[in-house]
Design an enzyme around this catalytic site. Structure first.
Site, PDB file in Angstrom:
ATOM      1  N   GLY A  18       0.833  -1.196   0.000  1.00 30.25           N
ATOM      2  CA  GLY A  18       0.000   0.000   0.000  1.00 30.25           C
ATOM      3  C   GLY A  18       0.863   1.238   0.000  1.00 30.25           C
ATOM      4  O   GLY A  18       2.093   1.154  -0.013  1.00 30.25           O
ATOM      5  N   VAL A  25       4.932   0.878   0.239  1.00 35.05           N
ATOM      6  CA  VAL A  25       5.416  -0.241   1.055  1.00 35.05           C
ATOM      7  C   VAL A  25       5.229  -1.548   0.276  1.00 35.05           C
ATOM      8  O   VAL A  25       4.151  -1.791  -0.259  1.00 35.05           O
ATOM      9  CB  VAL A  25       4.659  -0.321   2.390  1.00 35.05           C
ATOM     10  CG1 VAL A  25       5.285  -1.373   3.278  1.00 35.05           C
ATOM     11  CG2 VAL A  25       4.668   1.039   3.093  1.00 35.05           C
ATOM     12  N   ASN A 139      -1.370   4.735  12.776  1.00 33.58           N
ATOM     13  CA  ASN A 139       0.031   4.398  13.105  1.00 33.58           C
ATOM     14  C   ASN A 139       0.146   3.059  13.814  1.00 33.58           C
ATOM     15  O   ASN A 139       1.123   2.797  14.501  1.00 33.58           O
ATOM     16  CB  ASN A 139       0.634   5.489  14.004  1.00 33.58           C
ATOM     17  CG  ASN A 139       0.853   6.765  13.236  1.00 33.58           C
ATOM     18  OD1 ASN A 139       0.896   6.745  12.013  1.00 33.58           O
ATOM     19  ND2 ASN A 139       0.944   7.871  13.950  1.00 33.58           N
ATOM     20  N   ASP A 152       5.626   3.958  12.889  1.00 30.59           N
ATOM     21  CA  ASP A 152       5.695   5.380  12.522  1.00 30.59           C
ATOM     22  C   ASP A 152       6.183   6.262  13.664  1.00 30.59           C
ATOM     23  O   ASP A 152       5.402   6.932  14.339  1.00 30.59           O
ATOM     24  CB  ASP A 152       4.311   5.853  12.066  1.00 30.59           C
ATOM     25  CG  ASP A 152       4.444   7.118  11.233  1.00 30.59           C
ATOM     26  OD1 ASP A 152       3.676   7.288  10.284  1.00 30.59           O
ATOM     27  OD2 ASP A 152       5.352   7.915  11.555  1.00 30.59           O
ATOM     28  N   THR A 170      21.909  24.160  36.616  1.00 30.46           N
ATOM     29  CA  THR A 170      20.846  25.103  36.986  1.00 30.46           C
ATOM     30  C   THR A 170      19.569  24.372  37.381  1.00 30.46           C
ATOM     31  O   THR A 170      18.625  25.012  37.807  1.00 30.46           O
ATOM     32  CB  THR A 170      20.498  25.971  35.750  1.00 30.46           C
ATOM     33  OG1 THR A 170      20.097  25.064  34.707  1.00 30.46           O
ATOM     34  CG2 THR A 170      21.718  26.772  35.302  1.00 30.46           C
TER      35      THR A 170
HETATM   36  C1  LIG Z   1      -4.340  -4.667   1.262  1.00 32.26           C
HETATM   37  O1  LIG Z   1      -4.348  -5.564   2.366  1.00 32.26           O
HETATM   38  C2  LIG Z   1      -3.213  -5.570   3.108  1.00 32.26           C
HETATM   39  C3  LIG Z   1      -3.141  -6.473   4.165  1.00 32.26           C
HETATM   40  C4  LIG Z   1      -2.013  -6.537   4.944  1.00 32.26           C
HETATM   41  C5  LIG Z   1      -0.957  -5.701   4.700  1.00 32.26           C
HETATM   42  C6  LIG Z   1       0.207  -5.785   5.576  1.00 32.26           C
HETATM   43  N1  LIG Z   1       1.008  -4.747   5.768  1.00 32.26           N
HETATM   44  N2  LIG Z   1       1.966  -4.945   6.616  1.00 32.26           N
HETATM   45  C7  LIG Z   1       3.032  -4.158   6.937  1.00 32.26           C
HETATM   46  N3  LIG Z   1       4.015  -4.674   7.650  1.00 32.26           N
HETATM   47  N4  LIG Z   1       4.976  -3.753   7.863  1.00 32.26           N
HETATM   48  C8  LIG Z   1       4.580  -2.619   7.280  1.00 32.26           C
HETATM   49  C9  LIG Z   1       5.411  -1.367   7.329  1.00 32.26           C
HETATM   50  C10 LIG Z   1       3.339  -2.797   6.685  1.00 32.26           C
HETATM   51  C11 LIG Z   1       2.585  -1.765   5.992  1.00 32.26           C
HETATM   52  O2  LIG Z   1       3.019  -0.625   5.971  1.00 32.26           O
HETATM   53  N5  LIG Z   1       1.450  -2.107   5.428  1.00 32.26           N
HETATM   54  C12 LIG Z   1       0.602  -1.216   4.759  1.00 32.26           C
HETATM   55  C13 LIG Z   1       1.016   0.022   4.258  1.00 32.26           C
HETATM   56  C14 LIG Z   1       0.103   0.818   3.581  1.00 32.26           C
HETATM   57  C15 LIG Z   1      -1.198   0.392   3.404  1.00 32.26           C
HETATM   58  C16 LIG Z   1      -1.594  -0.868   3.909  1.00 32.26           C
HETATM   59  N6  LIG Z   1      -2.875  -1.281   3.674  1.00 32.26           N
HETATM   60  C17 LIG Z   1      -3.569  -2.149   4.490  1.00 32.26           C
HETATM   61  C18 LIG Z   1      -4.958  -2.468   4.034  1.00 32.26           C
HETATM   62  O3  LIG Z   1      -3.093  -2.590   5.518  1.00 32.26           O
HETATM   63  C19 LIG Z   1      -0.680  -1.660   4.596  1.00 32.26           C
HETATM   64  C20 LIG Z   1      -0.990  -4.796   3.661  1.00 32.26           C
HETATM   65  C21 LIG Z   1      -2.118  -4.733   2.857  1.00 32.26           C
END
Ligand SMILES: COc1ccc(/C=N/Nc2[nH]nc(C)c2C(=O)Nc2cccc(NC(C)=O)c2)cc1
Length: 279
Positions: A18, A25, A139, A152, A170
């Site tokens: 995402g 990421v 976050n 974050d 002081t």
């Molecule tokens: C779209 O469905 C999702 C389900 C799980 C994830 C897992 N994200 N896991 C992460 N582990 N370490 C980091 C850093 C992240 C992370 O930033 N994930 C992230 C970043 C931006 C958007 C999302 N979106 C969601 C739906 O979680 C996930 C990401 C997307």
């Protein structure tokens, strides 16, 4: 291992997870160890444009040295000519924000487990003189076993205790309100924990108003209305955290023993160890 030099070539890049605030990421696998991680990619020119290089360097410095089950690990970082890369822990269930929006609101069992884990992470940070200062669902990430991961650290700061020691000559002449004011800093996270508890259970933050001015007014008056469906125990903890006077806010270390947490604690901690209690 800790001082390994990483480059983009060290990783097989997986799916895009995402877009974060300042970058994208990706899921990635470290070729050398087979370890799955999350790679956060940011354009240097964006960091310069948003004037966040200092905050970004602070995020790296703070998060790299933290080791806690409810704090997202930062394993390392590297850069190429135009981009900076953060090698972060992979949290399997993604953003808390998205889960909360999808579910609407959490029940007492889920919300109390999340709040207890976040309190544990905050207590760890405060003992290291770090204030998160930006606690909100955006976050927070959720690990594979459903454990919460604070992420974050761009806005977190080391409390000026170091400045205090450099002022130590002081320090003796500082009035109580000056010395106590330093402790007030920690207590911003307690207020935020109260807001988060409310938002988990209700689905929106307690002082939300369309206009900023109105929100500000409701916060400064602590104009708190807790809906009737919120349990008595949860409402009690929310009120104890959302105290106008910082020193009256409920201490983090007492949260694991609060009736709302005790009543909703699973009989056996989940496989991830959850908030295991010292017997
Ligand atoms: C779209 O469905 C999702 C389900 C799980 C994830 C897992 N994200 N896991 C992460 N582990 N370490 C980091 C850093 C992240 C992370 O930033 N994930 C992230 C970043 C931006 C958007 C999302 N979106 C969601 C739906 O979680 C996930 C990401 C997307």
């Amino acid at each position: 291992q800790a001082h390994r030099q990483y480059s983009l070539d060290s990783f097989e890049i997986g799916r895009k997870l995402g877009k974060g605030k300042f970058g994208k990421v990706y899921c990635a696998r470290d070729k050398a160890t087979g370890y799955v991680c999350a790679l956060k990619v940011m354009e240097k020119k964006e960091l310069i444009h948003f004037k966040v290089e200092k905050q970004f360097r602070r995020e790296i410095e703070i998060q790299s040295n933290l080791r806690h089950p409810n704090i997202l690990r930062l394993y390392g970082h590297f850069h190429d000519s135009s981009r900076v890369f953060l090698i972060l822990e992979y949290a399997g269930q993604g953003e808390m924000f998205k889960v909360l929006r999808k579910k609407g609101r959490f029940n007492d069992i889920l919300a109390s487990q999340y709040i207890c884990q976040i309190a544990s992470a905050l207590s760890y940070l405060h003992k290291k003189h770090i204030i998160h200062r930006d606690l909100k669902p955006e976050n927070l990430l959720i690990g594979l076993d459903g454990e919460v991961k604070l992420s974050d650290f761009g806005w977190s700061v080391h409390t000026p205790s170091s400045r205090r020691t450099t002022m130590c000559g002081t320090l003796d002449y500082l009035p109580p309100e000056m010395v106590e004011a330093k402790d007030h800093d920690y207590k911003v996270d307690l207020w935020a924990l109260g807001v988060l508890t409310y938002e988990f259970l209700v689905g929106n933050p307690p002082f939300e108003e369309p206009a900023h001015k109105a929100t500000y007014k409701r916060i400064s008056k602590v104009d708190l209305k807790i809906p009737p469906f919120v349990s008595v125990e949860a409402a009690d903890l929310i009120r104890r955290l959302l105290q106008h006077q910082p020193e009256r806010r409920y201490p983090l270390d007492q949260i694991p023993d609060h009736p709302w947490i005790v009543k909703n604690r699973p009989l056996w901690p989940s496989s991830s160890g959850g908030q295991r209690r010292s017997s």
